[in-house]
Design a protein around this motif. Structure first.
Motif, mmCIF file in Angstrom:
data_model
loop_
_atom_site.group_PDB
_atom_site.id
_atom_site.type_symbol
_atom_site.label_atom_id
_atom_site.label_comp_id
_atom_site.label_asym_id
_atom_site.label_seq_id
_atom_site.Cartn_x
_atom_site.Cartn_y
_atom_site.Cartn_z
ATOM 1 N N PRO A 265 25.356 -31.909 -56.666
ATOM 2 C CA PRO A 265 25.420 -30.649 -55.908
ATOM 3 C C PRO A 265 24.377 -29.644 -56.396
ATOM 4 C CG PRO A 265 27.613 -31.361 -56.594
ATOM 5 C CD PRO A 265 26.635 -32.228 -57.329
ATOM 6 N N GLN A 266 23.759 -28.960 -55.428
ATOM 7 C CA GLN A 266 22.726 -27.976 -55.738
ATOM 8 C C GLN A 266 23.045 -26.661 -55.033
ATOM 9 O OE1 GLN A 266 20.306 -28.759 -57.904
ATOM 10 N NE2 GLN A 266 20.939 -30.922 -58.014
ATOM 11 N N GLN A 267 22.553 -25.591 -55.607
ATOM 12 C CA GLN A 267 22.732 -24.249 -55.040
ATOM 13 C C GLN A 267 21.363 -23.581 -54.991
ATOM 14 O OE1 GLN A 267 25.924 -21.966 -56.796
ATOM 15 N NE2 GLN A 267 24.890 -20.023 -56.375
ATOM 16 N N LEU A 268 20.952 -23.146 -53.782
ATOM 17 C CA LEU A 268 19.599 -22.619 -53.602
ATOM 18 C C LEU A 268 19.636 -21.254 -52.925
ATOM 19 C CD1 LEU A 268 16.496 -23.136 -53.700
ATOM 20 C CD2 LEU A 268 16.720 -24.133 -51.412
ATOM 21 N N PRO A 269 19.465 -20.166 -53.686
ATOM 22 C CA PRO A 269 19.354 -18.841 -53.067
ATOM 23 C C PRO A 269 17.937 -18.634 -52.533
ATOM 24 C CG PRO A 269 19.266 -18.652 -55.451
ATOM 25 C CD PRO A 269 19.488 -20.101 -55.160
ATOM 26 N N VAL A 270 17.833 -18.108 -51.326
ATOM 27 C CA VAL A 270 16.529 -17.888 -50.695
ATOM 28 C C VAL A 270 16.555 -16.568 -49.940
ATOM 29 C CG1 VAL A 270 15.933 -20.333 -50.477
ATOM 30 C CG2 VAL A 270 17.282 -19.231 -48.680
ATOM 31 N N ASP A 271 15.421 -16.223 -49.346
ATOM 32 C CA ASP A 271 15.338 -15.030 -48.505
ATOM 33 C C ASP A 271 15.525 -15.379 -47.034
ATOM 34 O OD1 ASP A 271 14.577 -12.981 -50.551
ATOM 35 O OD2 ASP A 271 12.918 -14.377 -50.827
ATOM 36 N N LYS A 272 15.028 -16.557 -46.636
ATOM 37 C CA LYS A 272 15.153 -16.999 -45.255
ATOM 38 C C LYS A 272 15.504 -18.482 -45.217
ATOM 39 C CE LYS A 272 13.567 -13.027 -43.591
ATOM 40 N NZ LYS A 272 14.436 -12.056 -42.866
ATOM 41 N N VAL A 273 16.321 -18.843 -44.236
ATOM 42 C CA VAL A 273 16.627 -20.247 -43.975
ATOM 43 C C VAL A 273 16.088 -20.578 -42.589
ATOM 44 C CG1 VAL A 273 18.428 -21.982 -43.664
ATOM 45 C CG2 VAL A 273 18.710 -20.188 -45.385
ATOM 46 N N VAL A 274 15.201 -21.543 -42.524
ATOM 47 C CA VAL A 274 14.634 -21.985 -41.244
ATOM 48 C C VAL A 274 15.270 -23.316 -40.881
ATOM 49 C CG1 VAL A 274 12.548 -22.629 -39.998
ATOM 50 C CG2 VAL A 274 12.459 -20.799 -41.710
ATOM 51 N N VAL A 275 15.904 -23.372 -39.729
ATOM 52 C CA VAL A 275 16.541 -24.605 -39.264
ATOM 53 C C VAL A 275 15.627 -25.256 -38.242
ATOM 54 C CG1 VAL A 275 18.540 -25.616 -38.118
ATOM 55 C CG2 VAL A 275 18.836 -23.686 -39.692
ATOM 56 N N SER A 276 15.176 -26.455 -38.548
ATOM 57 C CA SER A 276 14.265 -27.184 -37.669
ATOM 58 C C SER A 276 14.752 -28.622 -37.549
ATOM 59 C CB SER A 276 12.843 -27.135 -38.229
ATOM 60 O OG SER A 276 11.948 -27.809 -37.390
ATOM 61 N N ILE A 277 15.796 -28.814 -36.738
ATOM 62 C CA ILE A 277 16.423 -30.127 -36.616
ATOM 63 C C ILE A 277 16.311 -30.667 -35.193
ATOM 64 C CG2 ILE A 277 18.021 -29.752 -38.538
ATOM 65 C CD1 ILE A 277 20.167 -29.057 -36.454
ATOM 66 N N GLY A 278 15.314 -30.213 -34.470
ATOM 67 C CA GLY A 278 15.128 -30.708 -33.113
ATOM 68 C C GLY A 278 15.427 -29.640 -32.073
ATOM 69 N N ARG A 279 15.406 -30.055 -30.828
ATOM 70 C CA ARG A 279 15.605 -29.139 -29.708
ATOM 71 C C ARG A 279 16.658 -29.696 -28.764
ATOM 72 N NH1 ARG A 279 11.670 -25.322 -29.791
ATOM 73 N NH2 ARG A 279 12.022 -24.699 -27.641
ATOM 74 N N ARG A 280 17.215 -28.815 -27.943
ATOM 75 C CA ARG A 280 18.244 -29.177 -26.973
ATOM 76 C C ARG A 280 17.807 -28.721 -25.589
ATOM 77 N NH1 ARG A 280 20.453 -24.668 -25.209
ATOM 78 N NH2 ARG A 280 20.397 -22.792 -26.514
ATOM 79 N N PRO A 281 18.366 -29.302 -24.535
ATOM 80 C CA PRO A 281 18.022 -28.836 -23.191
ATOM 81 C C PRO A 281 18.477 -27.395 -22.972
ATOM 82 C CG PRO A 281 19.080 -30.988 -23.118
ATOM 83 C CD PRO A 281 19.236 -30.480 -24.515
ATOM 84 N N ARG A 282 17.655 -26.607 -22.308
ATOM 85 C CA ARG A 282 18.038 -25.239 -21.963
ATOM 86 C C ARG A 282 18.709 -25.280 -20.582
ATOM 87 N NH1 ARG A 282 16.296 -20.421 -23.842
ATOM 88 N NH2 ARG A 282 14.498 -21.307 -24.863
ATOM 89 N N SER A 283 19.950 -25.677 -20.565
ATOM 90 C CA SER A 283 20.641 -25.885 -19.300
ATOM 91 C C SER A 283 21.798 -24.921 -19.062
ATOM 92 C CB SER A 283 21.173 -27.332 -19.225
ATOM 93 O OG SER A 283 22.046 -27.587 -20.326
ATOM 94 N N GLU A 284 22.056 -24.028 -20.017
ATOM 95 C CA GLU A 284 23.171 -23.114 -19.842
ATOM 96 C C GLU A 284 22.784 -21.978 -18.899
ATOM 97 O OE1 GLU A 284 20.707 -21.540 -23.201
ATOM 98 O OE2 GLU A 284 21.461 -23.515 -22.562
ATOM 99 N N GLY A 285 23.754 -21.525 -18.124
ATOM 100 C CA GLY A 285 23.543 -20.347 -17.279
ATOM 101 C C GLY A 285 22.743 -20.581 -16.019
ATOM 102 N N ILE A 286 22.538 -21.845 -15.631
ATOM 103 C CA ILE A 286 21.787 -22.112 -14.396
ATOM 104 C C ILE A 286 22.654 -22.789 -13.346
ATOM 105 C CG2 ILE A 286 19.569 -22.219 -15.583
ATOM 106 C CD1 ILE A 286 19.687 -25.249 -15.356
ATOM 107 N N GLY A 287 23.981 -22.745 -13.540
ATOM 108 C CA GLY A 287 24.892 -23.235 -12.512
ATOM 109 C C GLY A 287 25.213 -24.702 -12.588
ATOM 110 N N LEU A 288 24.883 -25.366 -13.682
ATOM 111 C CA LEU A 288 25.179 -26.786 -13.789
ATOM 112 C C LEU A 288 26.567 -27.056 -14.360
ATOM 113 C CD1 LEU A 288 21.801 -28.205 -15.152
ATOM 114 C CD2 LEU A 288 22.584 -27.960 -12.792
ATOM 115 N N GLU A 289 27.235 -25.989 -14.861
ATOM 116 C CA GLU A 289 28.543 -26.181 -15.480
ATOM 117 C C GLU A 289 29.561 -26.683 -14.471
ATOM 118 O OE1 GLU A 289 26.723 -23.494 -15.638
ATOM 119 O OE2 GLU A 289 26.176 -23.244 -17.756
#
Length: 289
Positions: A265-289
């Motif tokens: 186990p590790q503990q890492l204090p930082v100033d910023k956390v950048v999450v870069s784990i891929g992308r998802r479709p931008r499909s919300e809010g366009i009436g497909l629900e």
């Protein structure tokens, strides 16, 4: 043929029904997402293209990159990020925005030049079979012969760790930073994560790159990935591959990443956390629900 419908604001707005195809998208799709409107309009067809240009700002910024601007005349301080001087990201951001605005206006001009009806706003599908689209300004498009969705994609969040634009950043947020963070943890060692790790290293940040798979750049040729991994280590970045992210605590003044690697186990204090784990479709809010 034009019909009139009542808008949300109570004023009348036109609903266009004489178009061959309606494109529901954002400027984020950029040149790729607007290729069909331009190609089909060249054949004499009439198009209506509903575009959200606010979202498109980040797409153009991704194309430009903070390190990839090409111009004969760069403002003073622009290259400060890549010298021994403190990085002046405010200058960099100002220059980046100039290029983004130029690209966005160029895209808009290309569409208008092909006589594509450009409708700023966000659209939602009311009836797909009838090709019925309602725009955020209250206008409606009804009865086109085709309906094409090109709303692009958005950065994917870690479960339980939403982006806040302050401590937890997506790739979009990184492109808006006005100050160089001293310590950065990047979760995700793919192409984009590795690129941002290199960028932050250039600006003088202490970078830790965390990847769950055994190696960074898992989808890249193995020999190429090894060369990059060696280069990353030589430049002073810390790489932890083959581990797991246990949790990220953002309740304190600085975020803390708790993860487990081969050493435990590790503990890492930082100033910023950048999450870069891929992308998802931008499909919300366009009436497909």
């Amino acid at each position: 043929e034009r019909v009139t419908s009542a808008s949300a604001s109570g004023r009348s707005s036109s609903a266009r029904s004489n178009t061959l195809a309606t494109f529901l998208g954002t400027a984020r799709t950029g040149w790729d997402g607007t290729r069909w409107p331009r190609l089909t309009s060249a054949s004499g067809s009439r198009e209506a293209c509903v575009m959200d240009f606010d979202l498109g700002q980040d797409a153009a910024a991704l194309r430009v990159r903070l390190r990839g601007l090409i111009d004969q005349e760069l403002p003073d301080g622009f290259l400060g990020a890549f010298t021994d001087d403190p990085a002046d990201l405010a200058v960099t951001q100002a220059r980046k925005q100039q290029v983004v605005d130029k690209l966005t206006k160029g895209l808009e001009g290309a569409l208008k030049g092909r006589k594509v009806t450009l409708i700023p706003g966000r659209g939602s599908v009311i009836d797909a079979a009838a090709r019925h689209v309602r725009v955020s300004d209250g206008s409606e498009l009804i009865g086109s012969r085709a309906l094409i969705l090109a709303t692009g994609s958005a950065p994917r969040e870690l479960p339980g760790l939403p982006f806040d634009g302050d401590k937890v950043l997506s790739s979009d947020h990184v492109l808006r930073l006005a100050e160089v963070p001293k310590r950065v943890a990047i979760i995700g060692g793919g192409a984009i994560g590795s690129e941002f790790a290199s960028y932050f290293c250039d600006t003088g940040s202490e970078v830790t790159l965390l990847e769950a798979l055994p190696n960074i750049l898992a989808g890249v040729d193995a020999d190429v990935a090894k060369v990059v991994a060696r280069a990353v280590s030589k430049r002073g970045m810390t790489v932890s591959a083959g581990g797991t992210i246990d949790r990220v605590d953002t309740t304190g003044p600085e975020p803390v990443v708790y993860y487990t690697d081969s050493k435990g186990p590790q503990q890492l204090p930082v100033d910023k956390v950048v999450v870069s784990i891929g992308r998802r479709p931008r499909s919300e809010g366009i009436g497909l629900e």
